[in-house]
Scaffold this motif. Sequence first.
Motif, mmCIF file in Angstrom:
data_model
loop_
_atom_site.group_PDB
_atom_site.id
_atom_site.type_symbol
_atom_site.label_atom_id
_atom_site.label_comp_id
_atom_site.label_asym_id
_atom_site.label_seq_id
_atom_site.Cartn_x
_atom_site.Cartn_y
_atom_site.Cartn_z
ATOM 1 N N UNK A 356 -27.420 -30.597 -103.157
ATOM 2 C CA UNK A 356 -28.927 -30.845 -103.112
ATOM 3 C C UNK A 356 -29.150 -30.822 -101.619
ATOM 4 N N UNK A 357 -30.374 -30.327 -101.673
ATOM 5 C CA UNK A 357 -31.093 -30.231 -100.124
ATOM 6 C C UNK A 357 -31.456 -31.823 -99.683
ATOM 7 N N UNK A 358 -30.737 -31.970 -98.607
ATOM 8 C CA UNK A 358 -31.040 -33.168 -97.936
ATOM 9 C C UNK A 358 -32.361 -33.609 -97.257
ATOM 10 N N UNK A 359 -32.921 -32.417 -96.808
ATOM 11 C CA UNK A 359 -34.118 -32.777 -96.161
ATOM 12 C C UNK A 359 -35.373 -33.100 -97.128
ATOM 13 N N UNK A 360 -34.970 -33.007 -98.479
ATOM 14 C CA UNK A 360 -35.793 -33.461 -99.715
ATOM 15 C C UNK A 360 -37.438 -33.002 -99.462
ATOM 16 N N UNK A 361 -38.251 -33.878 -99.601
ATOM 17 C CA UNK A 361 -39.582 -33.422 -99.539
ATOM 18 C C UNK A 361 -40.210 -32.765 -98.040
ATOM 19 N N UNK A 362 -39.233 -32.916 -97.074
ATOM 20 C CA UNK A 362 -39.546 -32.407 -95.796
ATOM 21 C C UNK A 362 -39.192 -30.912 -95.595
ATOM 22 N N UNK A 363 -38.405 -30.542 -96.539
ATOM 23 C CA UNK A 363 -37.719 -29.308 -96.164
ATOM 24 C C UNK A 363 -38.599 -28.137 -96.005
ATOM 25 N N UNK A 364 -39.683 -28.005 -96.800
ATOM 26 C CA UNK A 364 -40.640 -26.895 -96.573
ATOM 27 C C UNK A 364 -41.538 -27.065 -95.381
ATOM 28 N N UNK A 365 -41.853 -28.403 -95.126
ATOM 29 C CA UNK A 365 -42.645 -28.698 -93.963
ATOM 30 C C UNK A 365 -41.941 -28.535 -92.639
ATOM 31 N N UNK A 366 -40.525 -28.768 -92.608
ATOM 32 C CA UNK A 366 -39.853 -28.473 -91.482
ATOM 33 C C UNK A 366 -39.635 -26.933 -91.243
ATOM 34 N N UNK A 367 -39.559 -26.482 -92.351
ATOM 35 C CA UNK A 367 -39.313 -24.866 -92.335
ATOM 36 C C UNK A 367 -40.499 -24.151 -91.880
ATOM 37 N N UNK A 368 -41.861 -24.536 -92.288
ATOM 38 C CA UNK A 368 -42.903 -23.938 -91.855
ATOM 39 C C UNK A 368 -43.265 -24.467 -90.439
ATOM 40 N N UNK A 369 -42.882 -25.481 -90.113
ATOM 41 C CA UNK A 369 -43.073 -26.007 -88.549
ATOM 42 C C UNK A 369 -41.809 -24.779 -87.674
ATOM 43 N N UNK A 370 -40.766 -24.665 -88.401
ATOM 44 C CA UNK A 370 -39.732 -23.798 -87.500
ATOM 45 C C UNK A 370 -40.553 -22.530 -87.151
ATOM 46 N N UNK A 371 -41.205 -21.871 -88.192
ATOM 47 C CA UNK A 371 -41.935 -20.816 -88.128
ATOM 48 C C UNK A 371 -42.980 -20.763 -86.807
ATOM 49 N N UNK A 372 -43.486 -21.864 -87.124
ATOM 50 C CA UNK A 372 -44.637 -22.220 -86.055
ATOM 51 C C UNK A 372 -44.152 -22.297 -84.627
ATOM 52 N N UNK A 373 -42.884 -22.953 -84.619
ATOM 53 C CA UNK A 373 -42.366 -22.906 -83.329
ATOM 54 C C UNK A 373 -41.783 -21.859 -82.691
ATOM 55 N N UNK A 374 -41.719 -20.715 -83.488
ATOM 56 C CA UNK A 374 -40.955 -19.405 -82.857
ATOM 57 C C UNK A 374 -41.070 -18.837 -81.722
ATOM 58 N N UNK A 375 -42.533 -18.754 -81.417
ATOM 59 C CA UNK A 375 -42.751 -18.302 -80.191
ATOM 60 C C UNK A 375 -42.490 -19.162 -79.027
ATOM 61 N N UNK A 376 -42.851 -20.514 -79.108
ATOM 62 C CA UNK A 376 -42.511 -21.412 -78.135
ATOM 63 C C UNK A 376 -41.131 -21.332 -77.997
ATOM 64 N N UNK A 377 -40.205 -21.336 -78.786
ATOM 65 C CA UNK A 377 -38.784 -21.373 -78.588
ATOM 66 C C UNK A 377 -38.219 -20.144 -77.799
ATOM 67 N N UNK A 378 -38.866 -19.146 -78.093
ATOM 68 C CA UNK A 378 -38.630 -17.647 -77.572
ATOM 69 C C UNK A 378 -38.986 -17.526 -76.254
ATOM 70 N N UNK A 379 -39.889 -18.228 -75.672
ATOM 71 C CA UNK A 379 -40.470 -18.018 -74.331
ATOM 72 C C UNK A 379 -41.278 -19.368 -74.091
ATOM 73 N N UNK A 380 -40.677 -20.508 -73.715
ATOM 74 C CA UNK A 380 -41.004 -21.571 -73.532
ATOM 75 C C UNK A 380 -42.373 -22.000 -72.785
ATOM 76 N N UNK A 381 -42.334 -21.122 -71.598
ATOM 77 C CA UNK A 381 -43.183 -21.213 -70.554
ATOM 78 C C UNK A 381 -44.183 -19.967 -70.328
ATOM 79 N N UNK A 382 -43.888 -19.179 -71.340
ATOM 80 C CA UNK A 382 -44.878 -18.018 -71.306
ATOM 81 C C UNK A 382 -44.516 -16.934 -70.225
ATOM 82 N N UNK A 383 -43.344 -16.949 -69.763
ATOM 83 C CA UNK A 383 -42.884 -15.980 -68.800
ATOM 84 C C UNK A 383 -42.778 -14.610 -69.249
#
Length: 390
Positions: A356-383
């Motif tokens: 069973x999913x251990x992130x429980x009710x947070x799983x979709x929110x954490x997944x959505x946030x991961x998509x939102x963080x994609x550009x920051x993680x790929x290029x943290x300082x905008x280089x």
Amino acid sequence: MSTEGVRQRNLARILRLVHLEGPLSRATLTELTGLNRSTVADLVGEFVRGGLVEERAPDPSRRVGRPSPIVSIASRVLAIAVNPEVDALTIAAVGLDRGIPVRERIDLDRLITPAETAALVAERISQWRAGPLADARIVAIGLAVPGLVRVADGLVRNAPHLNWVDEPVRDLVAAATGLPTAVGNDASLGALAEHLFGAARGIDDVVYLNGGASGIGGGLIVHGMPVGGAGGYAGEFGQNRPGIAADSDRRARGGVLEDEVSRARLLDVVGVGSADEPTLAALLSATEDPAAAAELVRQRGILATALANAVNVLNPSVVVLGGFLATIAERDLPGLTAAVSDFAMPASMEGLDIRVAVLAEDRLLIGAAEAAFGELLADPLGLRHRLSVR
């Protein structure tokens, strides 16, 4: 690759490591990246100045040899995660460190439109910026939508339970908030979250099924990579035709899996019209009504055939069940596993683990946030952006 290009790549490696693994010492970052100590110190210094990470002294009780500062994500670097559903709109602030300082479920008595979703998200962000998120850095917004999403441009092709068809959700939310926005299928984002941080962490071949108010969706991890398909629509297990041996077990003539294995049917047998997942699970556990027990058994049997089909086709190491499917599974996980084994090829069951999913009710929110963080993680300082505009 240019010097700045190499620097951008190294910055991304370090930030992603701290994001995924949690606080790490500079010495550990040096070991994991293969960079020299002075380069790691310089890159971490850039992050500290940019407000993305914080450094602290190591624990004196664990000090052996030369002390190495501990690097951790700054807790006020956030994304706004949004999950629209047929009965509620959930909005949360999710940290790059996976903390969730603010979260709100807005119950709905009618279907919400994309424009209303964008307006509500903008309104909550404005309120939170004047209150609990006054000192936060909000970098982007991520939406987990129960439907077919064209990831390339955030167009929701069809979210049938919401009545959203060819809706430019990404553009609507970005225009209303002024923030970069990413949109993805809710179950695919749940699969990503459980793969990176939850029940399937470190597992390369995963089938994930999510059960929500809008039905059943799924996500796939193959050889460690999310699989979206040609248009981003892969994983729609809920639209498959279920195998139902006894006609008396069928509730929707000609229906698909999500018509038979249904959260609405579970809510009905406990006598409520709407509830979040913990409440539904508690109600099912508390009831002594034989009809509720019989419905759980019926749905678990049909779910087993669907899982067996997925196991036969994809041969995963782990199957993860989220939402109300986790509630069904938890009532008798060994029994569900045995039922899947009855229908699946023996070789495909070897070593298979159903969880069973251990992130429980947070799983979709954490997944959505991961998509939102994609550009920051790929290029943290905008280089990368600076290089592209030269």
